[in-house]
Design a protein around this motif. Sequence first.
Motif, PDB file in Angstrom:
ATOM      1  N   THR A 186      20.301  -7.552  14.276  1.00 15.76           N
ATOM      2  CA  THR A 186      19.335  -6.467  14.134  1.00 15.76           C
ATOM      3  C   THR A 186      18.200  -6.968  13.248  1.00 15.76           C
ATOM      4  OG1 THR A 186      20.341  -5.573  12.119  1.00 15.76           O
ATOM      5  CG2 THR A 186      21.223  -4.787  14.231  1.00 15.76           C
ATOM      6  N   PRO A 187      17.116  -6.218  13.103  1.00 16.99           N
ATOM      7  CA  PRO A 187      16.092  -6.649  12.151  1.00 16.99           C
ATOM      8  C   PRO A 187      16.713  -6.927  10.790  1.00 16.99           C
ATOM      9  CG  PRO A 187      15.322  -4.764  13.394  1.00 16.99           C
ATOM     10  CD  PRO A 187      16.763  -4.947  13.763  1.00 16.99           C
ATOM     11  N   SER A 188      16.201  -7.908  10.114  1.00 18.57           N
ATOM     12  CA  SER A 188      16.810  -8.332   8.859  1.00 18.57           C
ATOM     13  C   SER A 188      16.828  -7.203   7.833  1.00 18.57           C
ATOM     14  CB  SER A 188      16.051  -9.532   8.281  1.00 18.57           C
ATOM     15  OG  SER A 188      16.618  -9.913   7.052  1.00 18.57           O
ATOM     16  N   MET A 189      17.993  -6.997   7.226  1.00 18.56           N
ATOM     17  CA  MET A 189      18.154  -5.999   6.173  1.00 18.56           C
ATOM     18  C   MET A 189      18.119  -6.641   4.789  1.00 18.56           C
ATOM     19  SD  MET A 189      20.974  -3.384   7.773  1.00 18.56           S
ATOM     20  CE  MET A 189      22.137  -4.647   8.257  1.00 18.56           C
ATOM     21  N   ASP A 238       9.045  -8.650  -1.209  1.00 14.89           N
ATOM     22  CA  ASP A 238       7.920  -8.626  -0.277  1.00 14.89           C
ATOM     23  C   ASP A 238       8.030  -7.544   0.791  1.00 14.89           C
ATOM     24  OD1 ASP A 238       6.748 -10.934  -1.488  1.00 14.89           O
ATOM     25  OD2 ASP A 238       8.227 -12.158  -0.435  1.00 14.89           O
ATOM     26  N   THR A 239       9.140  -6.814   0.833  1.00  8.81           N
ATOM     27  CA  THR A 239       9.340  -5.825   1.886  1.00  8.81           C
ATOM     28  C   THR A 239       9.784  -4.490   1.307  1.00  8.81           C
ATOM     29  OG1 THR A 239      11.673  -6.395   2.211  1.00  8.81           O
ATOM     30  CG2 THR A 239      10.061  -7.612   3.517  1.00  8.81           C
ATOM     31  N   ALA A 240       9.455  -3.434   2.032  1.00  7.97           N
ATOM     32  CA  ALA A 240      10.015  -2.124   1.702  1.00  7.97           C
ATOM     33  C   ALA A 240      11.496  -2.126   2.059  1.00  7.97           C
ATOM     34  CB  ALA A 240       9.280  -1.038   2.478  1.00  7.97           C
ATOM     35  N   PRO A 241      12.294  -1.253   1.458  1.00 11.34           N
ATOM     36  CA  PRO A 241      13.722  -1.207   1.801  1.00 11.34           C
ATOM     37  C   PRO A 241      13.925  -0.955   3.287  1.00 11.34           C
ATOM     38  CG  PRO A 241      13.290   0.071  -0.179  1.00 11.34           C
ATOM     39  CD  PRO A 241      11.950  -0.314   0.387  1.00 11.34           C
ATOM     40  N   GLU A 255      -0.042  -4.957  -5.110  1.00  8.00           N
ATOM     41  CA  GLU A 255       0.105  -3.555  -4.734  1.00  8.00           C
ATOM     42  C   GLU A 255       1.357  -3.351  -3.889  1.00  8.00           C
ATOM     43  OE1 GLU A 255      -2.251  -0.067  -2.185  1.00  8.00           O
ATOM     44  OE2 GLU A 255      -3.106  -2.083  -2.364  1.00  8.00           O
ATOM     45  N   GLY A 256       1.578  -4.272  -2.951  1.00  2.56           N
ATOM     46  CA  GLY A 256       2.758  -4.177  -2.107  1.00  2.56           C
ATOM     47  C   GLY A 256       4.045  -4.352  -2.893  1.00  2.56           C
ATOM     48  N   ARG A 257       4.058  -5.294  -3.822  1.00  5.25           N
ATOM     49  CA  ARG A 257       5.276  -5.522  -4.614  1.00  5.25           C
ATOM     50  C   ARG A 257       5.603  -4.323  -5.496  1.00  5.25           C
ATOM     51  NH1 ARG A 257       6.554 -11.707  -6.110  1.00  5.25           N
ATOM     52  NH2 ARG A 257       6.298 -12.550  -4.003  1.00  5.25           N
ATOM     53  N   ILE A 258       4.565  -3.697  -6.035  1.00  2.00           N
ATOM     54  CA  ILE A 258       4.794  -2.488  -6.837  1.00  2.00           C
ATOM     55  C   ILE A 258       5.366  -1.376  -5.962  1.00  2.00           C
ATOM     56  CG2 ILE A 258       3.639  -0.660  -8.139  1.00  2.00           C
ATOM     57  CD1 ILE A 258       1.672  -2.818  -9.122  1.00  2.00           C
ATOM     58  N   ARG A 259       4.768  -1.215  -4.772  1.00  2.00           N
ATOM     59  CA  ARG A 259       5.304  -0.212  -3.839  1.00  2.00           C
ATOM     60  C   ARG A 259       6.754  -0.494  -3.488  1.00  2.00           C
ATOM     61  NH1 ARG A 259       4.309  -0.512   2.539  1.00  2.00           N
ATOM     62  NH2 ARG A 259       5.766  -2.215   2.111  1.00  2.00           N
ATOM     63  N   PHE A 308       8.134 -12.415  14.362  1.00  2.00           N
ATOM     64  CA  PHE A 308       8.648 -11.065  14.595  1.00  2.00           C
ATOM     65  C   PHE A 308       9.492 -10.568  13.420  1.00  2.00           C
ATOM     66  CE2 PHE A 308      11.258  -7.805  16.868  1.00  2.00           C
ATOM     67  CZ  PHE A 308      10.205  -7.005  17.275  1.00  2.00           C
ATOM     68  N   GLU A 309       9.389 -11.205  12.275  1.00  2.00           N
ATOM     69  CA  GLU A 309      10.146 -10.759  11.109  1.00  2.00           C
ATOM     70  C   GLU A 309       9.279 -10.853   9.870  1.00  2.00           C
ATOM     71  OE1 GLU A 309      12.134  -8.872   9.023  1.00  2.00           O
ATOM     72  OE2 GLU A 309      13.383  -9.200  10.793  1.00  2.00           O
ATOM     73  N   TYR A 310       9.430  -9.883   8.991  1.00  2.00           N
ATOM     74  CA  TYR A 310       8.614  -9.846   7.783  1.00  2.00           C
ATOM     75  C   TYR A 310       8.912 -11.054   6.894  1.00  2.00           C
ATOM     76  CZ  TYR A 310       8.297  -4.895   9.187  1.00  2.00           C
ATOM     77  OH  TYR A 310       8.097  -3.733   9.884  1.00  2.00           O
ATOM     78  N   PRO A 311       7.884 -11.662   6.311  1.00  2.00           N
ATOM     79  CA  PRO A 311       8.110 -12.812   5.421  1.00  2.00           C
ATOM     80  C   PRO A 311       8.775 -12.382   4.119  1.00  2.00           C
ATOM     81  CG  PRO A 311       5.788 -12.184   5.441  1.00  2.00           C
ATOM     82  CD  PRO A 311       6.453 -11.354   6.498  1.00  2.00           C
ATOM     83  N   ARG A 312       9.654 -13.245   3.610  1.00  2.00           N
ATOM     84  CA  ARG A 312      10.372 -13.000   2.361  1.00  2.00           C
ATOM     85  C   ARG A 312      10.322 -14.277   1.523  1.00  2.00           C
ATOM     86  NH1 ARG A 312      12.743  -9.966   6.316  1.00  2.00           N
ATOM     87  NH2 ARG A 312      13.675  -7.950   5.721  1.00  2.00           N
ATOM     88  N   SER A 313       9.508 -14.268   0.499  1.00  2.00           N
ATOM     89  CA  SER A 313       9.357 -15.464  -0.331  1.00  2.00           C
ATOM     90  C   SER A 313      10.599 -15.752  -1.155  1.00  2.00           C
ATOM     91  CB  SER A 313       8.153 -15.298  -1.267  1.00  2.00           C
ATOM     92  OG  SER A 313       8.332 -14.193  -2.139  1.00  2.00           O
TER      93      SER A 313
END
Length: 440
Positions: A151-154, A159-162, A174-178, A232-237
């Motif tokens: 499934t999409p990575s959990m 770098d990503t919203a939950p 701004e994104g990291r704070i969110r 197709f997947e959000y980057p995660r540093s």
Amino acid sequence: MLDTQESPLSRIITTALPAHGHVSPLLAIAADLAARGHEVVFLGGSRFAETVERAGVRFAALPAEIDWDDRDLDAAFPGRAELAPGPERIAFDVRHVFLDPVPHQYRALLALLAEFPADAVITDAFIQGMLPLALARPRAERPALIGIGITPSMLPSVDTAPFGLALPPLAGEEGRIRNRSLQEEVDRRAEPLQRYAEKVFAEAGVRLPEGPRGLAQVTVPDAYLQLTVPGFEYPRSDAPASYRMIGALPGNVGEEQPLPAWWDEVTGERPVVVVTQGTLANDDLDQLVAPTVRALADRDVLVVAATARPDGPEALTGLLGGRLPENVRATGYVPFDRLLPHTDVLVSNGGYGGVQTALRYGVPLVVAGASEDKPEVAARVQWAGVGLDLRTGRPEPETVGRAVDQVLAEGRFRERARTLGAEFAAYRPFDTIAELVESL
């Protein structure tokens, strides 16, 4: 050189939840490894026994207590039907579909290992009962454990919203704070589920590592392979070294499907629009299939309604007043790997495997999904630029029609889908898995 006809290279156990969308990718992996000379056992739901054996893999059944039928989850899990798709149903599924089976899964694995001492265990990431294998024993005293992300990575990340909020990344500080704020809120709300998970793992004789369960799914196995590509997947540093994206797998294994009588029409001059609700959330075809048929009934397109159920064509015809529009062909099952090369748009409720299969063939999408992980899949479709997310599981026909028209008319969706298709083509997931098994 080892003669693989006389002696297997390795002994491998593969396992998946007893659901079609979970079994298909793990069985494809098992069949490929068996073809390479490895001795493979597939531990899964009893209704898949014949499919597994047709694929050339030995089958072992999960214990009866957790051998449910995914075609009727509400019957398998009393009380589920009363919950609408959303947070309450997700919490129910986490407790009863994914966590309660953990001790049973672990005991089944130990029993199988006692008579089949495997070198590696390759598991659908939702079989969390495999995690105690790594939590209870040092690496030298157990098989290698490889998790497969279907499934999409959990995986949580700065770098990503939950996972579950279906929010695309927001760049910069701004994104990291969110993300941090949202993660804190999700963790607070998920505290009862976290305590429940800790209790279940304690019953299996192990302690669940600190942090969200989505983190443990990735960090506990020796390797975690996500079935997708970076496009197709959000980057995660901050992803751990064990986390790798390896591309998507080909279609179903051991399930040969005949071509329908109208097959020649898909190679005609009219654009082909395929609509499907996949193999799990397809009990109510009035969610997406019927609205799509209604929306496109007067368009100069060929609509293939792939219902993924034997009574699907009859059920769809009933919803449409007893007659299908002239440009619609309804089918129960159809070989998607043969249909998608002729498809101009796929209208989908967001099944992860089906969406990525479409992208492998450069097919743009319109996605409307509300249950399971489908909103996350839909969000990635729009983020990747390969289609439109309707942000509902039950769209109006007019909404579907406008979206299909837009995707057909604007070449940017097809162009981006083809770019992603080329990215998928650059990966060799079966080779990657085989090389990893042999190295471990």
